[in-house]
Design an enzyme around this catalytic site. Structure first.
Site, PDB file in Angstrom:
ATOM      1  N   CYS A   1      -4.190 -24.609  13.362  1.00  0.00           N
ATOM      2  CA  CYS A   1      -4.589 -23.210  13.166  1.00  0.00           C
ATOM      3  C   CYS A   1      -5.589 -22.822  14.252  1.00  0.00           C
ATOM      4  O   CYS A   1      -6.497 -23.605  14.564  1.00  0.00           O
ATOM      5  CB  CYS A   1      -5.227 -23.074  11.786  1.00  0.00           C
ATOM      6  SG  CYS A   1      -6.139 -21.550  11.565  1.00  0.00           S
TER       7      CYS A   1
ATOM      8  N   LYS B   1     -17.675 -22.843  18.689  1.00  0.00           N
ATOM      9  CA  LYS B   1     -17.448 -22.292  17.354  1.00  0.00           C
ATOM     10  C   LYS B   1     -18.424 -22.966  16.399  1.00  0.00           C
ATOM     11  O   LYS B   1     -18.681 -24.155  16.541  1.00  0.00           O
ATOM     12  CB  LYS B   1     -16.004 -22.601  16.942  1.00  0.00           C
ATOM     13  CG  LYS B   1     -15.623 -21.982  15.627  1.00  0.00           C
ATOM     14  CD  LYS B   1     -14.210 -22.367  15.246  1.00  0.00           C
ATOM     15  CE  LYS B   1     -13.746 -21.648  13.993  1.00  0.00           C
ATOM     16  NZ  LYS B   1     -14.527 -21.810  12.825  1.00  0.00           N
TER      17      LYS B   1
ATOM     18  N   HIS C   1     -23.785 -19.147   6.104  1.00  0.00           N
ATOM     19  CA  HIS C   1     -24.333 -19.418   7.435  1.00  0.00           C
ATOM     20  C   HIS C   1     -24.590 -18.088   8.128  1.00  0.00           C
ATOM     21  O   HIS C   1     -24.371 -17.008   7.553  1.00  0.00           O
ATOM     22  CB  HIS C   1     -23.445 -20.374   8.231  1.00  0.00           C
ATOM     23  CG  HIS C   1     -22.031 -19.913   8.452  1.00  0.00           C
ATOM     24  ND1 HIS C   1     -21.719 -18.738   9.085  1.00  0.00           N
ATOM     25  CD2 HIS C   1     -20.844 -20.485   8.114  1.00  0.00           C
ATOM     26  CE1 HIS C   1     -20.415 -18.603   9.155  1.00  0.00           C
ATOM     27  NE2 HIS C   1     -19.851 -19.642   8.556  1.00  0.00           N
TER      28      HIS C   1
ATOM     29  N   HIS D   1     -21.924 -15.272   8.026  1.00  0.00           N
ATOM     30  CA  HIS D   1     -21.875 -14.456   6.803  1.00  0.00           C
ATOM     31  C   HIS D   1     -23.053 -13.490   6.786  1.00  0.00           C
ATOM     32  O   HIS D   1     -22.931 -12.335   6.389  1.00  0.00           O
ATOM     33  CB  HIS D   1     -21.916 -15.346   5.552  1.00  0.00           C
ATOM     34  CG  HIS D   1     -20.865 -16.421   5.552  1.00  0.00           C
ATOM     35  ND1 HIS D   1     -21.164 -17.761   5.412  1.00  0.00           N
ATOM     36  CD2 HIS D   1     -19.526 -16.355   5.700  1.00  0.00           C
ATOM     37  CE1 HIS D   1     -20.056 -18.459   5.469  1.00  0.00           C
ATOM     38  NE2 HIS D   1     -19.044 -17.638   5.649  1.00  0.00           N
TER      39      HIS D   1
ATOM     40  N   CYS E   1      -7.843 -21.102   6.103  1.00  0.00           N
ATOM     41  CA  CYS E   1      -7.573 -19.654   5.999  1.00  0.00           C
ATOM     42  C   CYS E   1      -7.047 -19.289   4.628  1.00  0.00           C
ATOM     43  O   CYS E   1      -6.951 -18.110   4.305  1.00  0.00           O
ATOM     44  CB  CYS E   1      -6.503 -19.219   6.988  1.00  0.00           C
ATOM     45  SG  CYS E   1      -6.934 -19.340   8.713  1.00  0.00           S
TER      46      CYS E   1
HETATM   47  N1  MSP Z   1     -12.948 -15.183   1.359  1.00  0.00           N
HETATM   48  C1  MSP Z   1     -12.432 -14.583   2.518  1.00  0.00           C
HETATM   49  C2  MSP Z   1     -12.661 -13.089   2.497  1.00  0.00           C
HETATM   50  C3  MSP Z   1     -12.057 -12.346   1.352  1.00  0.00           C
HETATM   51  S1  MSP Z   1     -12.466 -10.671   1.385  1.00  0.00           S
HETATM   52  C4  MSP Z   1     -11.385  -9.923   0.388  1.00  0.00           C
HETATM   53  C5  MSP Z   1     -13.096 -15.170   3.759  1.00  0.00           C
HETATM   54  N2  MSP Z   1     -14.274 -15.768   3.573  1.00  0.00           N
HETATM   55  S2  MSP Z   1     -15.166 -16.442   4.737  1.00  0.00           S
HETATM   56  O1  MSP Z   1     -16.240 -17.127   4.044  1.00  0.00           O
HETATM   57  O2  MSP Z   1     -14.361 -17.237   5.592  1.00  0.00           O
HETATM   58  O3  MSP Z   1     -15.814 -15.275   5.538  1.00  0.00           O
HETATM   59  C6  MSP Z   1     -15.220 -14.720   6.703  1.00  0.00           C
HETATM   60  C7  MSP Z   1     -16.142 -13.641   7.232  1.00  0.00           C
HETATM   61  O4  MSP Z   1     -17.465 -14.175   7.495  1.00  0.00           O
HETATM   62  C8  MSP Z   1     -15.728 -13.030   8.560  1.00  0.00           C
HETATM   63  O5  MSP Z   1     -14.712 -12.071   8.436  1.00  0.00           O
HETATM   64  C9  MSP Z   1     -17.052 -12.448   9.004  1.00  0.00           C
HETATM   65  O6  MSP Z   1     -17.353 -11.315   8.226  1.00  0.00           O
HETATM   66  C10 MSP Z   1     -18.034 -13.547   8.645  1.00  0.00           C
HETATM   67  N3  MSP Z   1     -18.154 -14.554   9.714  1.00  0.00           N
HETATM   68  C11 MSP Z   1     -17.988 -15.895   9.561  1.00  0.00           C
HETATM   69  N4  MSP Z   1     -18.232 -16.513  10.741  1.00  0.00           N
HETATM   70  C12 MSP Z   1     -18.522 -15.600  11.699  1.00  0.00           C
HETATM   71  C13 MSP Z   1     -18.754 -15.674  13.087  1.00  0.00           C
HETATM   72  N5  MSP Z   1     -18.839 -16.811  13.736  1.00  0.00           N
HETATM   73  N6  MSP Z   1     -18.865 -14.493  13.761  1.00  0.00           N
HETATM   74  C14 MSP Z   1     -18.791 -13.293  13.125  1.00  0.00           C
HETATM   75  N7  MSP Z   1     -18.560 -13.208  11.816  1.00  0.00           N
HETATM   76  C15 MSP Z   1     -18.509 -14.325  11.057  1.00  0.00           C
HETATM   77  O7  MSP Z   1     -12.541 -15.039   4.833  1.00  0.00           O
END
Ligand code: MSP
Length: 474
Positions: free
Chosen positions: A149, A298, A22, A25, A135
């Site tokens: 959470c 969110k 999305h 990412h 998480c």
């Molecule tokens: N798989 C783990 C990361 C492992 S790295 C060793 C993870 N994945 S995740 O798919 O949940 O991705 C989280 C990351 O996506 C956030 O830290 C950020 O980089 C990005 N984001 C996801 N949603 C976001 C927002 N709403 N706003 C900003 N960044 C966003 O955690």
């Protein structure tokens, strides 16, 4: 090695392969791409290593695979394709798309943890706590609000008791705080650093590095009843990426690790613990940017407000989407994204801004041979952008280019070149073309296609048809 000939290793989180990408990412990945392109230009093509990828193991991914009727491997293979297509459409110039199901990664992880186990950094114990599948971790008390959470308000927590292997993080805490104090690694921005100090000062507990009952993962090499905890598997991707492909070792340690603040704990404490236990050099900068909401909410499937980067690309084109995402909110802070403002911004900054500027200069150049300007001199703009990039303000760097776009548009209005004689016009045009090329050169890390098109247009001696870079949206 001279100052401007440095390796630059940049990473994004590897995203969970449980769903499609999305805009959240896309945000981190795009910022990573801007840094990668900027440093390739500044330091040299082969001196940058930019890694993004997918976190493919663990219960969250296994659950989604099961629900879709695919095997976990088939499921993550499909997700990897979707992610890679999206990044291609967004012109993300990663050097490696890292997948944790790569068998070579399994070897690196097993060797890494086996070594820590042999050195006594890992022991077995029982653990009881509230686990959040969203998480993929046991939550600390400050991460729980009204029994849920803070990041996954719709996913119920499960109380779990299991035997885990633990990393002696408590014993490593003195080394972690020493490294942080001595700036062996830097956590940015400042609020994030305070958060990390807060956690350290509270006292660190040992952390689990294995799970039982999670079949979809890398087996713990000395105990097949356990699989490596998905977070440890995932963090080690940053190390693996420099080991399993030839000629990548030279990039260690990472120069810049990007993520949002949701995963700061793992990246600014657990990760350093894992590295210090192996005497490895620490990453230079951990940058945890803010979290954005969509129209105040969110982003979530249940609310139905998830923005797919592909829909933005379809509507605004690759560079249009890149511009709107990068400038959507202040880098580093929390912010809100309003999709309804995208069209307004696109029309103002892209169609009427740079698009109009390029087409009016091109129109003025029609039938007048301008000597092509091959290279623009180092300029204030370049210095300004470099200074913003070095202080981790890519959004401000892009804004400084837009100031130049507006200034040049204004200058043309004031000059009234259409009223000038052919000779006088030629002089003015030389200056306009010089300026627009300077803008394009500096724009490359942000909007690479647009930059390339502008350079192509004005490198041509005879400009015949004024181009439309960004068509106006009704
Ligand atoms: N798989 C783990 C990361 C492992 S790295 C060793 C993870 N994945 S995740 O798919 O949940 O991705 C989280 C990351 O996506 C956030 O830290 C950020 O980089 C990005 N984001 C996801 N949603 C976001 C927002 N709403 N706003 C900003 N960044 C966003 O955690």
């Amino acid at each position: 090695m001279t100052e401007n000939k440095k390796n630059f290793y940049i990473t994004t989180p590897i995203y969970y392969a449980n769903d499609r990408p999305h805009i959240g990412h896309a945000y981190t990945t795009l910022i990573g791409d801007v840094f990668a392109r900027f440093y390739r230009k500044k330091n040299g093509e082969n001196l940058v290593f930019f890694v993004t990828g997918l976190d493919e193991h663990g219960s969250k991914v296994a659950k989604s695979a099961l629900a879709s009727g695919f095997s976990p491997q088939e499921y993550v293979d499909r997700m990897a394709e979707i992610y890679q297509t999206t990044w291609k459409d967004l012109n993300i110039s990663y050097d490696e798309f890292f997948r944790t199901t790569n068998p070579k990664h399994k070897q690196v992880v097993q060797e890494y943890l086996g070594n820590l186990f042999d050195k006594g950094y890992i022991y077995k114990a029982k653990y009881k706590g509230l686990y959040c599948v969203g998480c993929e971790k046991f939550l600390a008390s400050e991460e729980i609000k009204s029994g849920l959470c803070i990041y996954h308000q719709t996913t119920p927590l499960t109380e779990q008791e299991e035997e885990n292997y633990f990393l002696r993080l408590k014993d490593l805490s003195a080394s972690i705080s020493k490294a942080l104090k001595e700036k062996k690694y830097v956590v940015l921005p400042a609020e994030r650093l305070s958060e990390v100090w807060g956690r350290i000062e509270q006292g660190l507990n040992d952390v689990s590095i294995s799970r039982t009952g999670v079949g979809w993962g890398i087996p713990v090499p000395w105990d097949i009843n356990h699989t490596v905890y998905v977070w440890v598997d995932a963090l080690l991707n940053y190390f693996s990426a420099t080991r399993i492909y030839s000629d990548r070792e030279k990039f260690w340690p990472p120069s810049l690790q990007l993520m949002a603040k949701d995963i700061l704990w793992f990246h600014a404490i657990v990760w350093e613990g894992l590295l210090l236990a192996r005497n490895l050099e620490l990453p230079k900068v951990i940058y945890a940017h803010g979290f954005f909401t969509i129209n105040g909410l969110k982003m979530s499937k249940s609310i139905g407000n998830i923005i797919d980067p592909q829909s933005l690309i379809k509507e605004y084109g690759c560079d249009g989407a890149r511009y709107l995402i990068i400038t959507a909110f202040t880098f580093g802070n929390d912010g809100d994204i309003s999709a309804s403002k995208f069209k307004e911004k696109y029309n103002a900054d892209l169609a009427n801004g740079i698009g109009n500027l390029v087409s009016r200069i091109a129109r003025l150049c029609e039938n007048i041979a301008i000597d092509p300007i091959i290279k623009t001199q180092n300029s204030n703009l370049e210095a300004e952008i470099e200074s913003f990039m070095k202080s981790y303000r890519p959004d401000e760097a892009l804004k400084s280019i837009w100031k130049e776009v507006m200034m040049l548009n204004r200058r043309i209005d004031e000059d009234c070149p259409w009223a000038l004689s052919r000779d006088a016009l030629k002089d003015h045009l030389g200056a306009y073309v010089q300026k627009i090329l300077e803008i394009a050169n500096n724009l490359e890390p942000f909007l690479p296609n647009t930059a390339m098109r502008i350079i192509e247009i004005f490198s041509n001696r005879n400009i015949s048809k004024p181009p439309v870079l960004f068509a106006r949206k009704k």
